[in-house]
Design an enzyme around this catalytic site. Sequence first.
Site, PDB file in Angstrom:
ATOM      1  CG  LEU A   4      50.426  41.910  41.923  1.00  0.00           C
ATOM      2  CD1 LEU A   4      49.465  40.733  41.963  1.00  0.00           C
ATOM      3  CD2 LEU A   4      51.854  41.390  41.821  1.00  0.00           C
ATOM      4  N   GLY A   5      47.380  43.716  42.619  1.00  0.00           N
ATOM      5  CA  GLY A   5      46.988  44.394  43.857  1.00  0.00           C
ATOM      6  C   GLY A   5      46.885  43.401  44.996  1.00  0.00           C
ATOM      7  CG  ASP A  32      39.853  44.504  45.841  1.00  0.00           C
ATOM      8  OD1 ASP A  32      39.335  45.203  44.954  1.00  0.00           O
ATOM      9  OD2 ASP A  32      39.218  43.675  46.520  1.00  0.00           O
ATOM     10  CE1 TYR A  37      35.287  41.644  50.846  1.00  0.00           C
ATOM     11  CE2 TYR A  37      37.283  42.799  50.268  1.00  0.00           C
ATOM     12  CZ  TYR A  37      36.202  42.019  49.898  1.00  0.00           C
ATOM     13  OH  TYR A  37      36.061  41.637  48.591  1.00  0.00           O
ATOM     14  CE  LYS A  66      35.790  44.576  45.747  1.00  0.00           C
ATOM     15  NZ  LYS A  66      36.598  44.144  46.877  1.00  0.00           N
ATOM     16  CG  HIS A  99      30.949  43.888  47.152  1.00  0.00           C
ATOM     17  ND1 HIS A  99      31.538  44.079  48.367  1.00  0.00           N
ATOM     18  CD2 HIS A  99      31.521  42.765  46.647  1.00  0.00           C
ATOM     19  CE1 HIS A  99      32.421  43.119  48.592  1.00  0.00           C
ATOM     20  NE2 HIS A  99      32.426  42.313  47.559  1.00  0.00           N
TER      21      HIS A  99
END
Length: 302
Positions: A4-5, A32, A37, A66, A99
Amino acid sequence: MPALGLGTWLADPGKVHQAARHALEAGYLHIDCAAIYGNEEEVGQGIAEAIEAGDITRDELFVTSKLWNDSHKPEHVRPAIEKTLDDLGLEQLDLYLIHWPIAFRHGVEFPQSREDYLTLEEAPLEETWKAMMELKEAGLTKHIGVSNMGPERLQALAEVGEMPAVVQVECHPHLQQRELLDFCNEHDILLTAYSPLGSPGRQHKAGDEPPLLDHPTITSIADELDATSAQVLIAWAMARDTVVIPKSTNPGRIEENFGALDVELTDEHMAEIAKLDKGYRYLDGEFFADEKSPYEASKIWV
Ligand code: NDP
């Protein structure tokens, strides 16, 4: 790789620093990220503060980032990871992903015209992959992988070197990715499920499936287990041995999502959820495959 991230896409500047900090305090061991972003510096601040406060050590934490589409040419790959490491304040990533299987001219964040794209003949993924392998050899990342790709591309990359360790794709009950998951299990690849809640924060198009969080099958299982819909969706991903990275910048929801680790679905629940598969993408790739693009949406995830 922790199952879980915390996802960080569309995590508003000004909020994601506290979100990362809060998640690491709450027990998350995995974040992540991605250069595109636009918030890796803030995530880095949250990580630095959590380490400083003793909530986590660097060795316990798993950080993914990414490579953006404008840096597929081999000469741009190393500078891209160096910028990400600098922004995150880290010396090494745990995982670095290509990505998208789509290339832009260097410096283009989002294409405005046909000239902003490079075709896969102009920027072959195999060459990008070789440059990714060099990053691993240089110790800039422990593992390398890809995102938004399917078995055909994974196989082609393996043929020029190593098989990607991880493939990160959209995955939730309406898009269960069974064929890709079978391929991953056969080749010892981990599948990371993105948009596990159906990406409800994104602007939705006319004709989109209704929000997964409100689906009656999901809400009734949640009621039965005294859990929330989000926890059921996250627990479902983990029960299939996929890694899952729900995004939230809300402290209560960050904790709620982490609580999915305590939610156990029965075989009957899994069978009910299995029936929801429609091969439906909330992120249909339209933004990279419109009329100005040389790419076709149907060929992105092969
Ligand atoms: P998710 O399915 O994780 O949904 C995130 C949205 O759900 C946000 O609006 C969030 O709002 C809301 N939310 C979170 N928790 C809850 C909850 N418990 N109850 C109700 N609403 C909730 O979508 P994403 O598309 O963000 O995917 C997750 C992550 O996957 C991304 O952040 C990114 O890291 C990665 N990703 C990777 C892609 C790729 O191309 N490789 C593409 C897309 C995503 P709030 O923050 O206000 O809580």
